[in-house]
Design an enzyme around this catalytic site. Sequence first.
Site, PDB file in Angstrom:
ATOM      1  N   ASN A 162     123.996 -11.455   4.594  1.00 19.12           N
ATOM      2  CA  ASN A 162     123.614 -11.770   3.212  1.00 19.12           C
ATOM      3  C   ASN A 162     123.651 -13.275   2.923  1.00 19.12           C
ATOM      4  O   ASN A 162     124.002 -13.697   1.822  1.00 19.12           O
ATOM      5  CB  ASN A 162     124.511 -11.030   2.212  1.00 19.12           C
ATOM      6  N   ARG A 220     122.800   0.611  10.764  1.00 21.35           N
ATOM      7  CA  ARG A 220     123.186   1.688   9.871  1.00 21.35           C
ATOM      8  C   ARG A 220     122.277   2.896  10.081  1.00 21.35           C
ATOM      9  O   ARG A 220     121.238   2.800  10.736  1.00 21.35           O
ATOM     10  CB  ARG A 220     123.126   1.199   8.421  1.00 21.35           C
TER      11      ARG A 220
END
Length: 397
Positions: free
Chosen positions: A142, A274
Amino acid sequence: MKFAQLSVRSLLLSALVFSVSGCSAEADPLDQLQPAKTMAEYRAMSEQLYKLDQAAVKAEAKAAGLDKSPKPKKAKRFGFDAQKAATDSDFFTTPEGRQIAENLLTFQTPSGGWSKRTDMGVPRPQGYQYGTEKSYVPTFDNLATSTQFWVMANACNSLGEARYCDSATRALKYILIAQYPNGGWPQTFPLRGKYHDYITYNDTAITSLLTIVAAAANDDPRLKFVPQVLREQAHDSLQRALEMVAATQVEVQGKPAIWGAQHDAETFAPTAARAFEPVALATSESADLVLFLMSLEQPPAHIQKSIDDANDWFEKHRIDGLRYRRDGKLPSLVPEEDADPLWARFYDIDSDRPIFGDRDGKVYFDVDEVSEERRRGYAWYTEQPYKVLKKYRKRQE
């Protein structure tokens, strides 16, 4: 392991001094470390730095009379205008700007980086943790650490105060130390396991680090405060990184295509992260990477070939005449004759078709089959490769 244990004790002692004295160059534990030459050295150093950060938090909490280290407040990004703080030199002449610079000093870990999803618009209270997510402190995810590096570099150049210059320099040391011996970077360092240890292009993590390393290696005037020894390390780092970039470019039917969102740290094979991020070619991250490669003044021949091959792949897979609607309604493709070209976020390596994942691990070839939560919560199409096509054409003129 005797050497590693001695190093841990030495680093922990330095951390306690560093925690009390602030950005003291004499006490900086990073000065005792160099980029690792082997994976065994790298993993040992990772463990050392993890213990370093944890010891500093515990020591602070004890000094503050706290039984447990509380977590700071969360923020979607960092709790302040990061773009302005990283680029506007006048920002630091204001009380708000100077306060942001001071806040970031309090959130920089002894290992040298910063966390994500943490409100840094206010200072970190003494004894508090450095971030809101223990397993992600510090991280490159991020845009964490890369954002704060440029903010502190801007503060250094704008105000000329040593503690801001030292902070940016420490962050660069951390970035160089966090690089795998083979040239890649994990999502999080110290290593925390699972997909966080993969070589991570996802969310422009590596591209953001490459921008910093290249700036240091190529004498960017914004980094004139960086010591020569770090410039030399950055030059070596950049060369290893470019070799890694070429080695991780995925081949489809024998022809180099683009890159995965993440790759195995040792085999370089593209891998899943993920549940909704399958093994696949990743268009947005690959586009950002190619834009960086095209920013190099004289890319080596094998990197130019990577650029050419990626451009060819993007040109072949462009989707014209459709727009990806994300206007509050359930996201979907809708006809629009004059829309800019689109690309799916992920492409299956074997079939060369767009694919879409879901939280249950299932993979679909139609975005409309994905659950509503993931359709709303993830960007399944992107226009980012269009920037590559336009820049590539301009370079050919």
